[in-house]
Scaffold this active site. Structure first.
Site, PDB file in Angstrom:
ATOM      1  N   TYR A  70       0.848  -1.194   0.000  1.00 41.41           N
ATOM      2  CA  TYR A  70       0.000   0.000   0.000  1.00 41.41           C
ATOM      3  C   TYR A  70       0.885   1.246   0.000  1.00 41.41           C
ATOM      4  O   TYR A  70       1.555   1.541   0.992  1.00 41.41           O
ATOM      5  CB  TYR A  70      -0.931   0.033   1.208  1.00 41.41           C
ATOM      6  CG  TYR A  70      -1.886  -1.128   1.321  1.00 41.41           C
ATOM      7  CD1 TYR A  70      -2.148  -1.981   0.240  1.00 41.41           C
ATOM      8  CD2 TYR A  70      -2.546  -1.399   2.516  1.00 41.41           C
ATOM      9  CE1 TYR A  70      -3.018  -3.060   0.353  1.00 41.41           C
ATOM     10  CE2 TYR A  70      -3.433  -2.456   2.636  1.00 41.41           C
ATOM     11  CZ  TYR A  70      -3.658  -3.292   1.553  1.00 41.41           C
ATOM     12  OH  TYR A  70      -4.520  -4.350   1.682  1.00 41.41           O
ATOM     13  N   PHE A 215     -13.333  -5.303   1.896  1.00 43.24           N
ATOM     14  CA  PHE A 215     -14.488  -4.705   1.213  1.00 43.24           C
ATOM     15  C   PHE A 215     -15.779  -5.212   1.872  1.00 43.24           C
ATOM     16  O   PHE A 215     -16.662  -5.755   1.207  1.00 43.24           O
ATOM     17  CB  PHE A 215     -14.490  -5.031  -0.279  1.00 43.24           C
ATOM     18  CG  PHE A 215     -13.383  -4.360  -1.059  1.00 43.24           C
ATOM     19  CD1 PHE A 215     -13.116  -3.009  -0.883  1.00 43.24           C
ATOM     20  CD2 PHE A 215     -12.610  -5.078  -1.953  1.00 43.24           C
ATOM     21  CE1 PHE A 215     -12.091  -2.391  -1.593  1.00 43.24           C
ATOM     22  CE2 PHE A 215     -11.583  -4.462  -2.666  1.00 43.24           C
ATOM     23  CZ  PHE A 215     -11.317  -3.117  -2.488  1.00 43.24           C
ATOM     24  N   PRO A 216     -15.904  -5.045   3.190  1.00 39.10           N
ATOM     25  CA  PRO A 216     -17.041  -5.647   3.900  1.00 39.10           C
ATOM     26  C   PRO A 216     -18.376  -4.934   3.694  1.00 39.10           C
ATOM     27  O   PRO A 216     -19.425  -5.547   3.871  1.00 39.10           O
ATOM     28  CB  PRO A 216     -16.615  -5.563   5.369  1.00 39.10           C
ATOM     29  CG  PRO A 216     -15.736  -4.353   5.422  1.00 39.10           C
ATOM     30  CD  PRO A 216     -14.991  -4.341   4.115  1.00 39.10           C
ATOM     31  N   GLY A 219     -23.681  -4.041  -0.662  1.00 39.03           N
ATOM     32  CA  GLY A 219     -25.113  -4.143  -0.464  1.00 39.03           C
ATOM     33  C   GLY A 219     -25.784  -5.475  -0.488  1.00 39.03           C
ATOM     34  O   GLY A 219     -26.345  -5.895   0.498  1.00 39.03           O
TER      35      GLY A 219
END
Length: 284
Positions: A70, A215-216, A219
């Site tokens: 990162y 990426f919890p 929708g």
């Protein structure tokens, strides 16, 4: 009574079950959204990012996630600076095993010597003598898994790594790795809309291995999500996180944000309790 808001990672590190994923704290704020965000340079709003990370601690977050890939290590340096006043009270997870030759490239590289070198660099950037949790960012098919996990195991034996984790793996790969060294955590893509790793959650839950969905906040059925959120007096994002917490006691979501408002929203999900009926409705 069991405290459902915490999990003992690796059996000894007690973490609250809503963590913080720091990946997006890079580049300029307008460059952080979407699956193709570059994550290439240090954040232009460094002071605001440091303040946000410290606010996360104030809100009870004590589990932070980063990686050497990162922003080419700048993300680790950011966490080290921000969390230094709280270092004894937080758990920082990082990852090795991905090359970044350009902003658009994420290339798996699992040469054992490279993994050990990157861990040494992470130790320096995080200003510590032992990494709390070190993930193999991706399994590299070019090298035997035994050699890749063996490199992390060597670091563990040397006292430079406390716990070992895996990312984007199957049940079979977890079992193979666990024969080489103890596995404390698995980080896979998982949310309401992406549930391909249900077998991995079940496997890790049975063995008290942490499952960290990245990426919890996603929708699934938006209408149902909005309906359940209204019943709870919560936002759809909070409800999606609460669904993950309900899924299994070893699930530790790490939503990331650069917004103090969203940070408060995310941490508030830990106070929500879904009924079994609400959980089933969201699961479809």
């Amino acid at each position: 009574m069991t405290n459902t808001k915490v999990f003992r990672l690796g059996g000894d590190l007690e973490v609250r079950r809503i963590g913080y994923g720091a990946m997006r704290l890079a580049n300029a704020p307008h460059e952080r959204s979407g699956m193709t965000a570059p994550i290439w340079t240090a954040p232009t709003d460094r002071a605001e990012s440091i303040a946000l990370l410290r606010t996360a601690v104030d809100r009870g977050v004590n589990f932070f996630d980063t990686a050497d890939a990162y922003a080419l290590g700048a993300n680790e340096e950011l966490l080290a600076e921000a969390l230094q006043p709280h270092r004894d009270d937080v758990v920082i997870a990082t990852k090795v095993g991905v090359l970044r030759p350009s902003p658009a490239e994420w290339i798996t590289h699992g040469h054992p010597a490279y993994l050990r070198q990157q861990a040494e660099l992470s130790l320096r950037r995080l200003r510590t003598d032992r990494l709390d949790l070190l993930y193999l960012h991706r399994i590299d098919p070019a090298y035997p898994l035994a050699d890749q996990i063996g490199a992390l195991g060597q670091l563990q034996e040397e006292g430079k790594v406390r716990h070992i984790g895996l990312s984007e793996v199957s049940v079979a790969e977890i079992e193979e790795a666990a024969r080489i060294a103890p596995i404390a955590s698995v980080q896979n893509l998982y949310n309401l809309a992406e549930r391909g790793h249900d077998p991995v959650i079940d496997h890790t839950a049975e063995r008290e291995i942490a499952f960290v969905p990245y990426f919890p906040v996603s929708g699934g059925d938006q209408a149902e999500l909005s309906e359940v959120a209204a019943e709870l007096g919560a936002t759809p994002s909070q409800t999606a996180l609460a669904w993950l917490l309900h899924r299994a006691p070893n699930v530790l979501p790490i939503p990331g944000t650069s917004s103090p408002v969203h940070l408060a929203e995310n941490t508030g999900a830990l106070e929500l309790a879904l009924t079994d009926d609400q959980f089933k409705r969201l699961a479809g």
